[in-house]
Motif scaffolding. Structure first.
Motif, PDB file in Angstrom:
ATOM      1  N   VAL A 107       0.843  -1.192   0.000  1.00 35.91           N
ATOM      2  CA  VAL A 107       0.000   0.000   0.000  1.00 35.91           C
ATOM      3  C   VAL A 107       0.875   1.238   0.000  1.00 35.91           C
ATOM      4  O   VAL A 107       0.722   2.147  -0.821  1.00 35.91           O
ATOM      5  CB  VAL A 107      -0.947   0.015   1.221  1.00 35.91           C
ATOM      6  CG1 VAL A 107      -1.643   1.365   1.327  1.00 35.91           C
ATOM      7  CG2 VAL A 107      -1.979  -1.093   1.113  1.00 35.91           C
ATOM      8  N   LEU A 132      -3.103   5.532  -6.199  1.00 35.19           N
ATOM      9  CA  LEU A 132      -4.349   5.392  -5.443  1.00 35.19           C
ATOM     10  C   LEU A 132      -5.058   4.084  -5.779  1.00 35.19           C
ATOM     11  O   LEU A 132      -5.502   3.352  -4.887  1.00 35.19           O
ATOM     12  CB  LEU A 132      -5.262   6.575  -5.743  1.00 35.19           C
ATOM     13  CG  LEU A 132      -6.656   6.536  -5.109  1.00 35.19           C
ATOM     14  CD1 LEU A 132      -6.546   6.507  -3.591  1.00 35.19           C
ATOM     15  CD2 LEU A 132      -7.490   7.715  -5.570  1.00 35.19           C
ATOM     16  N   LEU A 133      -5.158   3.758  -7.068  1.00 40.72           N
ATOM     17  CA  LEU A 133      -5.847   2.540  -7.481  1.00 40.72           C
ATOM     18  C   LEU A 133      -5.122   1.297  -6.967  1.00 40.72           C
ATOM     19  O   LEU A 133      -5.752   0.354  -6.472  1.00 40.72           O
ATOM     20  CB  LEU A 133      -5.959   2.487  -9.009  1.00 40.72           C
ATOM     21  CG  LEU A 133      -6.961   3.446  -9.639  1.00 40.72           C
ATOM     22  CD1 LEU A 133      -6.822   3.438 -11.154  1.00 40.72           C
ATOM     23  CD2 LEU A 133      -8.384   3.087  -9.230  1.00 40.72           C
ATOM     24  N   VAL A 166      -5.691   0.937  -3.257  1.00 38.40           N
ATOM     25  CA  VAL A 166      -7.001   0.362  -2.925  1.00 38.40           C
ATOM     26  C   VAL A 166      -6.961  -1.152  -3.091  1.00 38.40           C
ATOM     27  O   VAL A 166      -7.481  -1.909  -2.254  1.00 38.40           O
ATOM     28  CB  VAL A 166      -8.099   0.984  -3.807  1.00 38.40           C
ATOM     29  CG1 VAL A 166      -9.417   0.231  -3.656  1.00 38.40           C
ATOM     30  CG2 VAL A 166      -8.289   2.450  -3.457  1.00 38.40           C
ATOM     31  N   ALA A 209      -4.977  -2.516  -0.278  1.00 35.22           N
ATOM     32  CA  ALA A 209      -5.717  -2.360   0.969  1.00 35.22           C
ATOM     33  C   ALA A 209      -6.746  -3.466   1.147  1.00 35.22           C
ATOM     34  O   ALA A 209      -6.982  -3.948   2.266  1.00 35.22           O
ATOM     35  CB  ALA A 209      -6.409  -0.991   1.004  1.00 35.22           C
ATOM     36  N   GLY A 210      -7.369  -3.902   0.039  1.00 35.29           N
ATOM     37  CA  GLY A 210      -8.293  -5.024   0.125  1.00 35.29           C
ATOM     38  C   GLY A 210      -7.601  -6.281   0.615  1.00 35.29           C
ATOM     39  O   GLY A 210      -8.138  -7.027   1.451  1.00 35.29           O
ATOM     40  N   GLY A 238     -11.613   0.759  -9.251  1.00 38.41           N
ATOM     41  CA  GLY A 238     -11.198   0.740  -7.854  1.00 38.41           C
ATOM     42  C   GLY A 238     -11.990  -0.276  -7.048  1.00 38.41           C
ATOM     43  O   GLY A 238     -11.427  -1.009  -6.206  1.00 38.41           O
ATOM     44  N   ALA A 239     -13.305  -0.359  -7.293  1.00 37.09           N
ATOM     45  CA  ALA A 239     -14.135  -1.319  -6.568  1.00 37.09           C
ATOM     46  C   ALA A 239     -13.757  -2.753  -6.915  1.00 37.09           C
ATOM     47  O   ALA A 239     -13.641  -3.619  -6.030  1.00 37.09           O
ATOM     48  CB  ALA A 239     -15.608  -1.060  -6.881  1.00 37.09           C
ATOM     49  N   LEU A 273     -10.477  -3.650  -5.339  1.00 35.05           N
ATOM     50  CA  LEU A 273     -10.655  -3.941  -3.920  1.00 35.05           C
ATOM     51  C   LEU A 273     -11.108  -5.384  -3.711  1.00 35.05           C
ATOM     52  O   LEU A 273     -10.601  -6.088  -2.823  1.00 35.05           O
ATOM     53  CB  LEU A 273     -11.671  -2.977  -3.318  1.00 35.05           C
ATOM     54  CG  LEU A 273     -12.013  -3.176  -1.831  1.00 35.05           C
ATOM     55  CD1 LEU A 273     -10.801  -2.869  -0.963  1.00 35.05           C
ATOM     56  CD2 LEU A 273     -13.190  -2.289  -1.438  1.00 35.05           C
TER      57      LEU A 273
END
Length: 470
Positions: free
Chosen positions: A165, A263-264, A267, A270-271, A316-317, A320
């Motif tokens: 990250v 950022l992408l 994310v 981060a998932g 992004g979703a 994740l």
């Protein structure tokens, strides 16, 4: 050099209990500092070489050579570490890596030809210090036989993902906001400082396994079929990392916002980190083999729809979700090493898995780079889809190899290097094994004999070992 952990495990295993393990923080904190730069390496190479050559394909080749070199050298580094110790290996490696990465950055800025950049990438990758496997080997030595070991594997995965990250975001900010070479220069500096700090922490290092004076051959980790199956699974995971790095960078360029790449990818990582935290907090009632397969099915399904994303929010979703699906497979695979490989080859085993991730990432970077140059980022996302589908097929076909069929073989392989022959009767040191058939499955329950329980309690271990059915 190390002893079994002596913390009380009467409570449910958790991260707090894990970090209270005596001596744990002494290697956890330096280990984190030493591997943080690894998350910066590939993306820094991609951004620098793409800036100087204007091609994601060329950048992918240089990054792939770095990853392949690391993948090939990692097992050798693991073998030397098992034999000579972590400090003896780390000191020259971190020095060589810092010099090699600095040289690669200088050549890129001098507009050196692609062949020269690829040649410089070989030592840069081959000298990547294997700090992650070394930390995992310290946990395995300290927690052998403890129910805290899966928690330690989850904790290490969370730590890895935290570096992935912070690393890409930091590297992207440095390369786009300071200087195209700033990411690599920072990576080289932090690797040197962090590696020296970790090498200086000798406490908690696993004991070395020098060659037998009788000339008895040492069992190499790759000789165990279960590890070979895990390597295939981890190749697919590496392809997800590599395909995502290239394709997310290309997608960010396509929408006119290169800074969105960090950022992408953050994310996405981060998932993985969130799922890793959950993995370590759950008391699992199903066996690791089944968890690995179920996790990989989810990963394959999630990676199969990335190509369809047409907006930053949707991508992004989906990223994740892919990250959430990586952790179950990754953590479970690392946890299974204790069951499949003896202690005298465990660091080597961890480096094989780390190296397979790097190799899968390297191949994916090449393929995704070529596809994005020719057809756009959507085609780059086909690489994670194809790689995970192929790895899942292999995993399902060879899943029987993942069962620890001969626990006595694994115990004896490492016990040969332990203490001399016991002077007390053998029957006082063994455990009783009871095989209970249950609806077509077989559950093996291990109970300590009274004499062995007394000695365990004298040492203050007394872990509860849960029985699971796979």
């Amino acid at each position: 050099m190390t002893s079994a952990v002596t913390t009380d495990t009467s409570a449910r295993p958790g991260y707090g209990q894990l970090l209270r393990t005596p001596g744990a923080l002494g290697f956890v904190l330096p280990g984190f500092a030493a591997r943080l730069p690894f998350g910066m390496l590939t993306i820094s190479i991609l951004l620098l070489v793409q800036h100087t050559t204007g091609s994601y394909g060329s950048a992918g080749i240089v990054a792939a050579v770095t990853g392949i070199s690391m993948a090939l050298s990692a097992p050798l580094m693991g073998i030397f570490t098992d034999r000579y110790g972590q400090t003896a290996v780390l000191l020259p490696v971190v020095l060589a890596h810092s010099v090699a990465v600095t040289g690669l950055a200088a050549l890129a800025l001098l507009d050196a030809p692609l062949l020269a950049l690829a040649a410089a990438a070989v030592p840069a990758g081959a000298s990547v210090p294997q700090v992650g496997p070394m930390v995992r080997a310290r946990w395995a030595a300290k927690l052998e036989g403890s129910p805290l070991l899966p928690t330690a594997a989850a904790f290490e995965s969370v730590t890895d993902e935290f570096t992935f990250v912070v690393g890409p975001v930091l590297a992207t900010a440095l390369c786009t906001g300071v200087h195209p070479a700033a990411g690599l220069v920072t990576e080289a500096t932090l690797t040197l400082l962090g590696g020296l700090l970790f090498a200086a922490r000798r406490a908690g290092q696993p004991k070395t396994h020098a060659p037998s004076p009788t000339g008895e051959k040492r069992a190499f980790a790759l000789s165990f079929p279960g590890l070979r199956v895990l390597i295939f699974a981890f190749l697919g995971i590496g392809a997800v990392f590599g395909g995502m790095q290239v394709s997310l960078a290309a997608f960010s360029d396509e929408i006119g916002n290169p800074g969105a790449n960090g950022l992408l990818y953050g994310v996405f990582a981060a998932g993985n980190m969130i799922a890793g935290i959950a993995m370590g907090a759950i008391a699992w009632k199903i066996g690791p083999r089944r968890r690995l397969i179920l996790g990989y099915i989810g990963l394959t399904a999630a990676a199969s729809v990335l190509w369809a994303a047409n907006s930053m929010i949707l991508l992004g979703a989906l990223g994740l979700v892919v990250g959430l699906c990586i952790a179950p497979a990754l953590i479970t695979g690392y946890t299974m090493v204790e069951q499949l490989v003896p202690a005298n080859a465990r660091t080597e085993a961890f480096t094989w898995l780390t190296g397979s991730i790097a190799f899968g990432q390297a191949v994916a970077v090449i393929l995704a780079g070529r596809l994005t140059d020719a057809h756009g980022s959507s085609f780059g996302f086909l690489v994670p889809m194809g790689a995970t589908a192929l790895a899942l097929t292999t995993l399902l076909a060879l899943r029987s190899k993942l069962a620890p069929k001969a626990p006595s073989r694994i115990v004896n392989a490492s016990a040969q290097e332990a203490a001399p022959a016991p002077t007390t009767p053998v029957t006082s040191q063994v455990t009783d094994r009871v095989t209970v058939p249950a609806k077509g499955r077989t559950t093996t329950r291990t109970t300590a004999s009274p004499a062995s329980r007394d000695r365990v309690n004298e040492r203050g271990i007394g872990h509860r070992v849960p029985v699971t059915v796979d």
